[in-house]
Design an enzyme around this catalytic site. Structure first.
Site, PDB file in Angstrom:
ATOM      1  N   ARG A 233      -4.028  33.876 -15.769  1.00  0.00           N
ATOM      2  CA  ARG A 233      -2.983  32.966 -15.312  1.00  0.00           C
ATOM      3  C   ARG A 233      -2.031  32.749 -16.478  1.00  0.00           C
ATOM      4  O   ARG A 233      -2.433  32.740 -17.641  1.00  0.00           O
ATOM      5  CB  ARG A 233      -3.563  31.621 -14.849  1.00  0.00           C
ATOM      6  CG  ARG A 233      -4.318  31.682 -13.525  1.00  0.00           C
ATOM      7  CD  ARG A 233      -3.391  31.992 -12.355  1.00  0.00           C
ATOM      8  NE  ARG A 233      -4.070  31.961 -11.067  1.00  0.00           N
ATOM      9  CZ  ARG A 233      -4.616  33.001 -10.472  1.00  0.00           C
ATOM     10  NH1 ARG A 233      -4.581  34.191 -11.087  1.00  0.00           N
ATOM     11  NH2 ARG A 233      -5.202  32.886  -9.298  1.00  0.00           N
ATOM     12  N   ASP A 257       0.913  40.406 -16.542  1.00  0.00           N
ATOM     13  CA  ASP A 257       0.980  40.425 -15.080  1.00  0.00           C
ATOM     14  C   ASP A 257       1.155  39.031 -14.512  1.00  0.00           C
ATOM     15  O   ASP A 257       1.419  38.876 -13.321  1.00  0.00           O
ATOM     16  CB  ASP A 257      -0.296  41.063 -14.513  1.00  0.00           C
ATOM     17  CG  ASP A 257      -0.218  41.290 -13.011  1.00  0.00           C
ATOM     18  OD1 ASP A 257       0.780  41.883 -12.548  1.00  0.00           O
ATOM     19  OD2 ASP A 257      -1.146  40.874 -12.288  1.00  0.00           O
ATOM     20  N   GLU A 262       6.385  31.558 -12.056  1.00  0.00           N
ATOM     21  CA  GLU A 262       6.538  32.777 -11.260  1.00  0.00           C
ATOM     22  C   GLU A 262       7.390  32.495 -10.026  1.00  0.00           C
ATOM     23  O   GLU A 262       7.318  31.404  -9.460  1.00  0.00           O
ATOM     24  CB  GLU A 262       5.164  33.304 -10.843  1.00  0.00           C
ATOM     25  CG  GLU A 262       4.309  33.740 -12.030  1.00  0.00           C
ATOM     26  CD  GLU A 262       2.976  34.365 -11.609  1.00  0.00           C
ATOM     27  OE1 GLU A 262       2.772  34.586 -10.390  1.00  0.00           O
ATOM     28  OE2 GLU A 262       2.154  34.640 -12.488  1.00  0.00           O
ATOM     29  N   HIS A 281       2.637  40.169 -11.015  1.00  0.00           N
ATOM     30  CA  HIS A 281       1.398  39.554 -10.527  1.00  0.00           C
ATOM     31  C   HIS A 281       0.748  40.415  -9.437  1.00  0.00           C
ATOM     32  O   HIS A 281       0.496  39.950  -8.324  1.00  0.00           O
ATOM     33  CB  HIS A 281       1.662  38.140 -10.001  1.00  0.00           C
ATOM     34  CG  HIS A 281       0.418  37.292 -10.011  1.00  0.00           C
ATOM     35  ND1 HIS A 281       0.440  35.913 -10.099  1.00  0.00           N
ATOM     36  CD2 HIS A 281      -0.903  37.623  -9.937  1.00  0.00           C
ATOM     37  CE1 HIS A 281      -0.794  35.436 -10.067  1.00  0.00           C
ATOM     38  NE2 HIS A 281      -1.623  36.454  -9.965  1.00  0.00           N
TER      39      HIS A 281
END
Length: 317
Positions: A233, A257, A262, A281
């Site tokens: 995360r 990622d 986000e 992600h």
């Protein structure tokens, strides 16, 4: 623990038809509805006792639309949008699909490690520009990977790293020997362990104890040739400290990622750095994801259709 048998269920997902067909075959007495449309899901929720859905698709309005909901199954490992919602009624059972993401996340980690070490972005630039540049190709063989977190995904990755001839260290809040790891050490030793790393791969959960666990002092402790990979995360890594470390040459590069916010905005500095590989992600995704999570969903649905709450797997609450 027993409960009245579950009678009705809604699947709200992009592959709702696939899940619904399998559920009807496994649980013929269960009334199964399915939709890919949010408006239709909100309407149907008034008529069912259970919801099968991807965690990020859930919000307060969706849970509030199901006054008879007894069970919510997340087709994802994360359930924050469900368990953290004030609209979740007390006593509602929540289960997750945790434990199926090891193959895809470990493969993405290896992809990033090899792409960063070999400077794949430079190769692609040379290809576009018609250049013919050659340099010795760094191997993963005999390199040292430090995995921050020792859960299911980390264990899958550890075995793959060892198969490629790497040394693997784990960082855990509760250190103990684990198959696939050469050693496992406590979180308090994180700076000392990453000081010997070629790759630091972040795979721990994000909570109050791990928020900004990877901060400026930890990044400064890494060798200048080392790479950071974050697949957990965004909040586990202090992005401001990471950006400074990347721009200042404190570490060699990063594969990311996940991000603190986000989606990552188009003009974000992490998008423009040549020593960063930034993906949207996708670590938990796969082209066979529905087949990966289906057995767990079917077992849980069958248990509740029989009124057997005690047989649920991955129960969150």
């Amino acid at each position: 623990m027993t409960a009245p048998p579950l009678r009705s269920l809604l699947v709200f997902n992009g592959e709702a038809g696939f899940y619904a067909q399998a559920l009807r075959a496994r649980c013929p007495a269960l009334e199964v509805r399915a939709t890919t449309e949010r408006a239709e899901a909100l309407r149907l929720l008034a008529e069912v006792e259970a919801l099968v859905v991807s965690g990020p698709w859930v919000d307060d309005a969706m849970l509030a639309a199901g006054p008879a909901l007894r069970w919510v199954h997340a087709l994802t490992s994360g359930t924050d949008t469900i368990t953290g919602s004030p609209a979740l009624r007390p006593g509602t059972l929540v289960t997750s699909s945790r434990g199926v993401h090891g193959p895809q996340m470990s493969e993405l980690a290896l992809l990033m490690m090899m792409a960063l070490a070999r400077d794949l972005p430079r190769m692609l630039r040379d290809q576009r520009e018609g250049a013919w540049n050659r340099w010795p190709q760094p191997l993963l063989w005999r390199r040292h990977a430090v995995l921050v977190g020792t859960g299911h995904v980390a264990r899958e990755l550890a075995r793959r790293c060892q198969a490629m001839g790497m040394r693997v260290s784990g960082i855990s809040a509760t250190p103990a020997p684990i198959d696939g790891f050469d050693d496992v050490q406590g979180r308090e030793r994180l700076p000392q362990v990453v000081a010997q790393a070629d790759f630091v791969v972040v795979l721990t959960a994000h909570d109050a104890r791990t928020h900004h666990l990877i901060d400026a002092p930890v990044l400064a402790a890494m060798p200048a040739h080392a790479f950071l990979v974050n697949l957990s995360r965004g909040g586990v890594v202090d992005e401001h400290a990471l950006l400074a470390a990347l721009e200042g040459g404190v570490i060699a590069g990063a594969g990311l990622d996940v991000y603190e916010t986000e989606p990552l905005v188009a003009g974000h500095p992490l998008r423009r750095l040549p020593n960063v590989i930034a993906t949207p992600h996708i670590g938990g995704l796969s082209d066979v994801y529905a087949r990966q999570v289906l057995p767990m969903l079917l077992d849980n649905a069958a248990a509740l259709a029989a009124g057997d709450v005690g047989a649920l797997v991955n129960r969150v609450c």
